[in-house]
Design a protein around this motif. Sequence first.
Motif, PDB file in Angstrom:
ATOM      1  N   SER A   7       0.843  -1.195   0.000  1.00  0.00           N
ATOM      2  CA  SER A   7       0.000   0.000   0.000  1.00  0.00           C
ATOM      3  C   SER A   7       0.878   1.246   0.000  1.00  0.00           C
ATOM      4  O   SER A   7       2.088   1.202   0.241  1.00  0.00           O
ATOM      5  CB  SER A   7      -0.912   0.002   1.215  1.00  0.00           C
ATOM      6  OG  SER A   7      -0.147   0.184   2.394  1.00  0.00           O
ATOM      7  N   ARG A   8       0.251   2.400  -0.233  1.00  0.00           N
ATOM      8  CA  ARG A   8       0.982   3.664  -0.241  1.00  0.00           C
ATOM      9  C   ARG A   8       1.556   3.972   1.140  1.00  0.00           C
ATOM     10  O   ARG A   8       2.680   4.477   1.264  1.00  0.00           O
ATOM     11  CB  ARG A   8       0.040   4.792  -0.689  1.00  0.00           C
ATOM     12  CG  ARG A   8       0.698   6.127  -0.810  1.00  0.00           C
ATOM     13  CD  ARG A   8       1.729   6.094  -1.896  1.00  0.00           C
ATOM     14  NE  ARG A   8       2.528   7.300  -1.889  1.00  0.00           N
ATOM     15  CZ  ARG A   8       3.374   7.622  -2.832  1.00  0.00           C
ATOM     16  NH1 ARG A   8       3.542   6.838  -3.863  1.00  0.00           N
ATOM     17  NH2 ARG A   8       4.065   8.728  -2.752  1.00  0.00           N
ATOM     18  N   ASN A   9       0.817   3.641   2.202  1.00  0.00           N
ATOM     19  CA  ASN A   9       1.313   3.882   3.565  1.00  0.00           C
ATOM     20  C   ASN A   9       2.551   3.041   3.851  1.00  0.00           C
ATOM     21  O   ASN A   9       3.515   3.520   4.458  1.00  0.00           O
ATOM     22  CB  ASN A   9       0.222   3.595   4.590  1.00  0.00           C
ATOM     23  CG  ASN A   9      -0.919   4.607   4.501  1.00  0.00           C
ATOM     24  OD1 ASN A   9      -0.726   5.716   4.021  1.00  0.00           O
ATOM     25  ND2 ASN A   9      -2.095   4.202   4.956  1.00  0.00           N
ATOM     26  N   GLU A  10       2.524   1.779   3.425  1.00  0.00           N
ATOM     27  CA  GLU A  10       3.691   0.918   3.628  1.00  0.00           C
ATOM     28  C   GLU A  10       4.893   1.447   2.843  1.00  0.00           C
ATOM     29  O   GLU A  10       6.022   1.431   3.329  1.00  0.00           O
ATOM     30  CB  GLU A  10       3.377  -0.515   3.203  1.00  0.00           C
ATOM     31  CG  GLU A  10       2.378  -1.227   4.094  1.00  0.00           C
ATOM     32  CD  GLU A  10       1.977  -2.577   3.538  1.00  0.00           C
ATOM     33  OE1 GLU A  10       1.822  -3.520   4.339  1.00  0.00           O
ATOM     34  OE2 GLU A  10       1.821  -2.689   2.306  1.00  0.00           O
ATOM     35  N   PHE A  11       4.638   1.937   1.623  1.00  0.00           N
ATOM     36  CA  PHE A  11       5.717   2.492   0.813  1.00  0.00           C
ATOM     37  C   PHE A  11       6.327   3.731   1.468  1.00  0.00           C
ATOM     38  O   PHE A  11       7.550   3.879   1.532  1.00  0.00           O
ATOM     39  CB  PHE A  11       5.200   2.839  -0.586  1.00  0.00           C
ATOM     40  CG  PHE A  11       6.217   3.513  -1.448  1.00  0.00           C
ATOM     41  CD1 PHE A  11       7.224   2.781  -2.062  1.00  0.00           C
ATOM     42  CD2 PHE A  11       6.193   4.887  -1.634  1.00  0.00           C
ATOM     43  CE1 PHE A  11       8.173   3.401  -2.848  1.00  0.00           C
ATOM     44  CE2 PHE A  11       7.139   5.519  -2.413  1.00  0.00           C
ATOM     45  CZ  PHE A  11       8.135   4.775  -3.022  1.00  0.00           C
ATOM     46  N   ASP A  12       5.463   4.625   1.963  1.00  0.00           N
ATOM     47  CA  ASP A  12       5.967   5.839   2.621  1.00  0.00           C
ATOM     48  C   ASP A  12       6.794   5.500   3.863  1.00  0.00           C
ATOM     49  O   ASP A  12       7.827   6.126   4.123  1.00  0.00           O
ATOM     50  CB  ASP A  12       4.801   6.763   2.980  1.00  0.00           C
ATOM     51  CG  ASP A  12       4.163   7.398   1.748  1.00  0.00           C
ATOM     52  OD1 ASP A  12       4.839   7.452   0.686  1.00  0.00           O
ATOM     53  OD2 ASP A  12       2.987   7.811   1.844  1.00  0.00           O
ATOM     54  N   ALA A  13       6.349   4.511   4.651  1.00  0.00           N
ATOM     55  CA  ALA A  13       7.099   4.099   5.842  1.00  0.00           C
ATOM     56  C   ALA A  13       8.461   3.525   5.455  1.00  0.00           C
ATOM     57  O   ALA A  13       9.480   3.828   6.088  1.00  0.00           O
ATOM     58  CB  ALA A  13       6.293   3.077   6.640  1.00  0.00           C
ATOM     59  N   LEU A  14       8.485   2.722   4.403  1.00  0.00           N
ATOM     60  CA  LEU A  14       9.751   2.154   3.928  1.00  0.00           C
ATOM     61  C   LEU A  14      10.672   3.264   3.427  1.00  0.00           C
ATOM     62  O   LEU A  14      11.874   3.259   3.714  1.00  0.00           O
ATOM     63  CB  LEU A  14       9.483   1.139   2.818  1.00  0.00           C
ATOM     64  CG  LEU A  14      10.698   0.472   2.186  1.00  0.00           C
ATOM     65  CD1 LEU A  14      11.479  -0.328   3.220  1.00  0.00           C
ATOM     66  CD2 LEU A  14      10.276  -0.420   1.029  1.00  0.00           C
ATOM     67  N   LYS A  15      10.128   4.233   2.722  1.00  0.00           N
ATOM     68  CA  LYS A  15      10.925   5.352   2.218  1.00  0.00           C
ATOM     69  C   LYS A  15      11.526   6.155   3.372  1.00  0.00           C
ATOM     70  O   LYS A  15      12.702   6.532   3.342  1.00  0.00           O
ATOM     71  CB  LYS A  15      10.058   6.250   1.346  1.00  0.00           C
ATOM     72  CG  LYS A  15      10.816   7.402   0.713  1.00  0.00           C
ATOM     73  CD  LYS A  15       9.892   8.240  -0.141  1.00  0.00           C
ATOM     74  CE  LYS A  15      10.581   9.404  -0.776  1.00  0.00           C
ATOM     75  NZ  LYS A  15      11.245  10.312   0.085  1.00  0.00           N
ATOM     76  N   GLN A  16      10.746   6.418   4.412  1.00  0.00           N
ATOM     77  CA  GLN A  16      11.261   7.161   5.571  1.00  0.00           C
ATOM     78  C   GLN A  16      12.380   6.384   6.253  1.00  0.00           C
ATOM     79  O   GLN A  16      13.391   6.960   6.673  1.00  0.00           O
ATOM     80  CB  GLN A  16      10.133   7.445   6.561  1.00  0.00           C
ATOM     81  CG  GLN A  16       9.158   8.499   6.087  1.00  0.00           C
ATOM     82  CD  GLN A  16       7.984   8.676   7.042  1.00  0.00           C
ATOM     83  OE1 GLN A  16       7.833   7.937   8.009  1.00  0.00           O
ATOM     84  NE2 GLN A  16       7.148   9.674   6.749  1.00  0.00           N
ATOM     85  N   ASN A  17      12.232   5.073   6.373  1.00  0.00           N
ATOM     86  CA  ASN A  17      13.254   4.229   6.990  1.00  0.00           C
ATOM     87  C   ASN A  17      14.552   4.284   6.177  1.00  0.00           C
ATOM     88  O   ASN A  17      15.641   4.456   6.732  1.00  0.00           O
ATOM     89  CB  ASN A  17      12.728   2.795   7.106  1.00  0.00           C
ATOM     90  CG  ASN A  17      13.652   1.895   7.892  1.00  0.00           C
ATOM     91  OD1 ASN A  17      14.672   2.325   8.425  1.00  0.00           O
ATOM     92  ND2 ASN A  17      13.298   0.628   7.970  1.00  0.00           N
ATOM     93  N   ILE A  18      14.435   4.181   4.851  1.00  0.00           N
ATOM     94  CA  ILE A  18      15.634   4.208   3.996  1.00  0.00           C
ATOM     95  C   ILE A  18      16.278   5.589   4.038  1.00  0.00           C
ATOM     96  O   ILE A  18      17.509   5.714   4.110  1.00  0.00           O
ATOM     97  CB  ILE A  18      15.273   3.789   2.554  1.00  0.00           C
ATOM     98  CG1 ILE A  18      14.903   2.304   2.539  1.00  0.00           C
ATOM     99  CG2 ILE A  18      16.405   4.074   1.588  1.00  0.00           C
ATOM    100  CD1 ILE A  18      14.378   1.797   1.232  1.00  0.00           C
TER     101      ILE A  18
END
Length: 135
Positions: free
Chosen positions: A92-103
């Motif tokens: 989902s978009r939320n999961e993608f945003d969380a992964l992007k913030q982590n990276i």
Amino acid sequence: MANFFGGYSPPQPFLPYQSPPTNNTVSVVTVQGEAGARVYPVAAGNTVLLIDFDAKKFWLKSTDTNGMPSRFATFNFSEEVKASGDAGQFISRNEFDALKQNIDAQFKQLADIVKGGLGNASTAPSKPVAVSTEI
């Protein structure tokens, strides 16, 4: 006009009868049911694809070079629906945003280490930098 052969014509070469060439074409026609397919006329040496979209069937009707029926075959057709095998591989978009913030946070930590010269053992912080692989 003078006839040089004394009233007789010269001998003619024998030419056997040659049948006219056939095109062997395939046409596509819509019909209503098998009865419509059976009575549809087909020219000599041709094949016709007869389709009934309502019954979801089609027929191949062929004749030989003399116009005699040589084939009448019935086939069923249905729409091929391809199942998407990638349905479970998207996030989902939320999961993608969380992964992007982590990276982004990990890159920032790495950039701080490189800029501050914290890459050697003498100046490295005593506390190790935590790298998270979770989303």
